[in-house]
Design a protein around this motif. Structure first.
Motif, short mmCIF file in Angstrom:
data_model
loop_
_atom_site.label_atom_id
_atom_site.label_comp_id
_atom_site.label_asym_id
_atom_site.label_seq_id
_atom_site.Cartn_x
_atom_site.Cartn_y
_atom_site.Cartn_z
N MET A 79 9.49 24.03 26.19
CA MET A 79 7.98 24.22 26.51
C MET A 79 7.17 23.85 25.07
O MET A 79 6.34 23.21 25.22
N GLU A 80 7.81 24.01 23.94
CA GLU A 80 7.51 23.41 22.93
C GLU A 80 7.35 21.95 22.81
O GLU A 80 6.07 21.42 22.22
N ARG A 81 8.22 21.53 23.30
CA ARG A 81 8.18 19.84 23.37
C ARG A 81 7.10 19.45 24.07
O ARG A 81 6.31 18.64 23.96
N ARG B 223 -1.77 13.86 13.30
CA ARG B 223 -1.70 13.10 12.05
C ARG B 223 -0.41 13.06 11.69
O ARG B 223 -0.03 12.13 11.04
N VAL B 224 0.17 14.29 11.63
CA VAL B 224 1.61 14.45 10.84
C VAL B 224 2.57 15.22 11.85
O VAL B 224 2.24 16.05 12.51
N LEU B 225 3.72 14.73 11.94
CA LEU B 225 4.78 15.22 12.62
C LEU B 225 5.87 15.89 11.60
O LEU B 225 6.37 15.13 10.46
N THR B 226 6.12 17.24 11.59
CA THR B 226 7.00 17.83 10.61
C THR B 226 8.13 17.98 11.47
O THR B 226 8.00 18.63 12.47
N THR B 227 9.49 17.75 10.84
CA THR B 227 10.88 17.99 11.87
C THR B 227 11.69 18.82 10.78
O THR B 227 11.96 18.47 9.44
N LEU C 98 3.62 19.65 15.24
CA LEU C 98 2.58 18.44 15.06
C LEU C 98 1.15 18.80 14.56
O LEU C 98 0.66 19.80 15.35
N LEU C 99 0.58 18.08 13.79
CA LEU C 99 -0.68 18.69 13.41
C LEU C 99 -1.79 17.62 13.66
O LEU C 99 -1.33 16.34 13.55
N ALA C 100 -2.82 17.94 13.93
CA ALA C 100 -4.13 17.09 14.65
C ALA C 100 -4.99 17.31 13.65
O ALA C 100 -5.12 18.13 12.77
N ASP C 101 -6.03 16.04 13.62
CA ASP C 101 -6.98 16.11 12.69
C ASP C 101 -8.08 17.43 12.77
O ASP C 101 -8.39 17.62 11.57
N SER C 102 -8.19 18.13 13.95
CA SER C 102 -9.06 19.31 13.87
C SER C 102 -8.39 20.47 13.15
O SER C 102 -9.10 21.50 13.03
N GLY C 103 -7.04 20.43 12.73
CA GLY C 103 -6.36 21.55 12.27
C GLY C 103 -5.40 21.96 13.31
O GLY C 103 -4.87 23.24 13.08
N GLU C 104 -5.75 21.79 14.70
CA GLU C 104 -5.01 22.21 15.69
C GLU C 104 -3.64 21.80 15.50
O GLU C 104 -3.25 20.57 15.09
N TYR C 105 -2.44 22.54 15.96
CA TYR C 105 -1.06 22.15 15.73
C TYR C 105 -0.21 22.71 17.04
O TYR C 105 -0.62 23.63 17.61
N GLU D 255 1.59 26.78 4.71
CA GLU D 255 2.11 25.86 3.43
C GLU D 255 1.87 24.40 4.07
O GLU D 255 1.48 23.64 3.59
N VAL D 256 2.68 24.21 5.14
CA VAL D 256 2.83 22.81 5.49
C VAL D 256 1.65 22.43 6.03
O VAL D 256 1.28 20.98 5.91
N LEU D 257 0.96 23.03 6.99
CA LEU D 257 -0.19 22.56 7.68
C LEU D 257 -1.35 22.26 6.57
O LEU D 257 -2.26 21.40 6.57
N ARG D 258 -1.10 23.04 5.23
CA ARG D 258 -2.38 22.79 4.16
C ARG D 258 -2.21 21.48 3.39
O ARG D 258 -3.26 20.83 3.21
N LYS D 259 -0.86 21.08 3.38
CA LYS D 259 -0.53 20.12 2.30
C LYS D 259 -0.02 18.75 3.27
O LYS D 259 0.10 17.67 2.51
N ALA D 260 0.11 18.87 4.56
CA ALA D 260 0.83 17.88 5.31
C ALA D 260 0.35 16.27 5.05
O ALA D 260 0.96 15.52 4.86
N VAL D 261 -1.15 16.36 5.16
CA VAL D 261 -1.72 14.87 5.28
C VAL D 261 -1.58 14.54 3.89
O VAL D 261 -1.56 13.38 3.85
N TRP D 262 -1.86 15.18 2.80
CA TRP D 262 -1.66 14.63 1.42
C TRP D 262 -0.23 14.68 1.18
O TRP D 262 -0.11 13.25 0.44
N LYS D 263 0.60 15.17 1.76
CA LYS D 263 2.21 14.84 1.31
C LYS D 263 2.46 13.43 1.88
O LYS D 263 3.29 12.64 1.30
#
Length: 370
Positions: free
Chosen positions: A2-4, A17-21, A38-45, A57-65
């Motif tokens: 379901m998460e997928r 924007r960013v996929l974290t695995t 998975l993080l979107a532009d709006s901050g939705e994930y 922590e990941v959501l706050r820095k993911a785009v910068w990372k």
């Protein structure tokens, strides 16, 4: 699963924007390798990578990372009551995360393979991890080994090697995973007691087919969460193409139909085959179905779970559905066994052997290394 579905849904909306695995875990962790966020532009994930201690922590820095491309980051979830802002849960492990921008051919190929897996198309994904001057590269192979995608510059030697890698094994500098389709569940019987079972299975991300010979019951509006609802008599069960990888629950409430279905399914030996009904009814059914199928009674008993469901207690369709789904989930995941509980002996042994001191020292070593 379901998460997928949720991750793919967010990706398809076009603002990801960013996929974290999660690619590696040392010690204890809430999620295992292959878990994603998975993080979107709006901050939705969509998705999770921990029990809640890493997401913020990941959501706050993911785009910068990932401003310069994919990276691998290491996080400790060791308990530390001296840290002003701990990651939170003290899961007691170290987690390696792969963060990658979504707008790359490699990430798009991975997400496309994940989307196809929801329809039952299996794939093996081999990712050469970034680091030490190396960029992320990826190959996606179909279930038959056919190459679906390969990063630019991947030579035939590496692709040939990729075909020989196994998802359950660990390789230096590579992350290998198998994207499988959702677990299929066939609910044979469309009575009212089947409705909570179908809803629970769908909530788990399973692909559910409901079949019954009674057209007044086998209606899509009665099972909105089902993948398919079909009118099917017992002698047409072969049309469902049930395989040994599938889960099946017989709950027609008709002795004759259950007997015919059971005789047809016993030679198939589904991964899970549950039979609803009292023990004396099930015993007679199995005896007659075994004779009809031409199979030894011992073999048939090994292939059937009856009376269906774990003995959890409770009454009513919802309690039965929970018991059945618990048993089916355990069998399909190969995890049928006793519940896990701490004992006083375990706790005392851990404390007396200095386990807590070692735990804190391990955390300090990880913190210094990072």
């Amino acid at each position: 699963m379901m998460e997928r579905r949720q991750i793919i849904g967010l990706w398809k909306r076009g603002a990801a924007r960013v996929l974290t695995t999660v690619i590696q875990v040392e010690g204890s962790s809430y999620r295992r390798p292959g878990a994603r966020l998975l993080l979107a532009d709006s901050g939705e994930y969509a998705g999770t990578i921990s029990g809640g201690c890493l997401e913020a922590e990941v959501l706050r820095k993911a785009v910068w990372k990932v401003r310069s491309g994919a990276v691998v980051e290491r996080y400790s979830t060791m308990f530390d009551d001296t840290d002003e802002v701990p990651y939170g849960l003290g899961c007691g492990g170290v987690v390696d995360l792969l963060l990658e921008p979504v707008n790359t051919p490699e990430c798009q190929a991975l997400l496309a393979a994940a989307e196809r897996s929801l329809s039952g198309e299996c794939a093996t994904v081999v990712t050469w991890l970034p680091g030490e001057g190396k960029l992320l590269r990826r190959a996606v192979l179909a279930g038959d080994g056919e190459l679906i995608f390969a990063s630019e510059g991947l030579g035939e030697k590496k692709l040939s090697c990729a075909r020989g890698l196994r998802p359950e094994e660990t390789y230096e500098g590579r992350f290998v995973e198998e994207l499988r389709g959702p677990q299929r569940l066939f609910v044979l019987g469309a009575g009212d007691d089947a409705r909570p079972l179908v809803a629970m299975a769908a909530m788990m991300g399973w692909q559910v087919t409901v079949a019954d010979g009674r057209s007044q019951l086998a209606r899509a509006e009665r099972f909105p969460d089902a993948h398919a609802v079909v009118v099917l008599s017992a002698d047409q069960v072969q049309d469902l193409r049930i395989s040994s990888e599938d889960a099946v629950v017989l709950m027609t409430h008709s002795y004759e139909q259950d007997r015919a279905l059971l005789a047809a399914l016993l030679p198939v030996a589904p991964r899970y085959l549950g039979l609803l009904g009292a023990r004396h009814r099930s015993s007679l059914l199995v005896s007659e179905a075994a004779a009809k199928a031409g199979l030894p009674l011992e073999t048939c008993c090994e292939r059937i779970w009856a009376p269906v469901g774990l003995d959890l207690g409770g009454e009513g369709p919802e309690a039965i559905a929970l018991a059945v789904m618990s048993e089916a989930q355990a069998m399909c995941m190969g995890k049928m066994g006793a519940s896990r509980r701490l004992t006083p002996e375990t706790v005392r042994r851990f404390v007396e052997e200095g386990g807590f001191d070692r735990y804190l020292k391990q955390q300090c070593a990880v913190d210094l290394a990072s």
